[in-house]
Design an enzyme around this catalytic site. Structure first.
Site, PDB file in Angstrom:
ATOM      1  N   ARG A   1       5.557  -9.251 -39.003  1.00 38.54           N
ATOM      2  CA  ARG A   1       5.553  -8.630 -37.785  1.00 38.54           C
ATOM      3  C   ARG A   1       5.894  -9.678 -36.815  1.00 38.54           C
ATOM      4  NH1 ARG A   1       1.227  -5.994 -33.936  1.00 38.54           N
ATOM      5  NH2 ARG A   1       2.363  -4.560 -32.773  1.00 38.54           N
TER       6      ARG A   1
ATOM      7  N   ILE B   1       6.714  -3.105 -28.851  1.00 39.82           N
ATOM      8  CA  ILE B   1       6.578  -2.987 -30.349  1.00 39.82           C
ATOM      9  C   ILE B   1       5.353  -2.116 -30.473  1.00 39.82           C
ATOM     10  CG2 ILE B   1       5.550  -5.103 -30.691  1.00 39.82           C
ATOM     11  CD1 ILE B   1       6.787  -4.935 -33.607  1.00 39.82           C
ATOM     12  N   SER B   2       5.456  -0.962 -31.311  1.00 33.97           N
ATOM     13  CA  SER B   2       4.332  -0.196 -31.466  1.00 33.97           C
ATOM     14  C   SER B   2       3.442  -0.837 -32.599  1.00 33.97           C
ATOM     15  CB  SER B   2       4.824   1.272 -32.371  1.00 33.97           C
ATOM     16  OG  SER B   2       5.700   1.927 -31.228  1.00 33.97           O
ATOM     17  N   ALA B   3       2.148  -0.119 -32.688  1.00 38.18           N
ATOM     18  CA  ALA B   3       1.169  -0.725 -33.440  1.00 38.18           C
ATOM     19  C   ALA B   3       1.610  -0.602 -35.063  1.00 38.18           C
ATOM     20  CB  ALA B   3      -0.128   0.114 -33.179  1.00 38.18           C
TER      21      ALA B   3
END
Length: 126
Positions: free
Chosen positions: A37, A62-64
């Site tokens: 990530r 950017i999502s979790a």
């Protein structure tokens, strides 16, 4: 458990996603381990790359990790298949890369991002 899957590196983050049953499929686990990530977070957020929280800088979001884990698990992707994967609004491309790792080289993987500013920013960060 959502929000408890933070790590100090990609390996630790994936270990926690697995431990808290966000991801249970071995192929999904391998996909997450193969795609770090930290290469997809907005500039200046690298120190928080493995934190289980969304990150945002301007138009870059950017999502979790637990959100991506749940989404990829729900897709039930078939490893090493000739499946086509289309991601509209692909953002940083993180989830598209994980899907590509799972699907393998015989699949087609397309990501479309309509935000030209984001496209340019991502291109310049490569």
């Amino acid at each position: 458990m959502a929000w408890q899957s933070s790590g100090t590196n990609n390996t630790e983050m994936v270990d926690k996603l697995k431990r808290f049953r966000v991801i249970s499929n071995d192929h999904v686990e391998e996909g997450f381990r193969s795609v770090d990530r930290k290469f997809f977070v907005p500039m200046g957020n690298q120190s928080m790359a493995h934190s289980d929280q969304p990150l945002k800088e301007g138009n870059v979001h950017i999502s979790a990790p637990h959100i991506y884990g749940s989404a990829i698990e729900a897709l039930d992707l078939v490893p090493n298949s000739s499946t086509s994967f289309l991601n509209i609004g692909s953002g940083t491309g993180y989830i598209s890369c994980i899907a590509a790792e799972i699907l393998g080289p015989n699949s087609l993987n397309f990501g479309a991002q309509c935000n030209h500013w984001l496209q340019l920013k991502l291109y310049l960060s490569m």
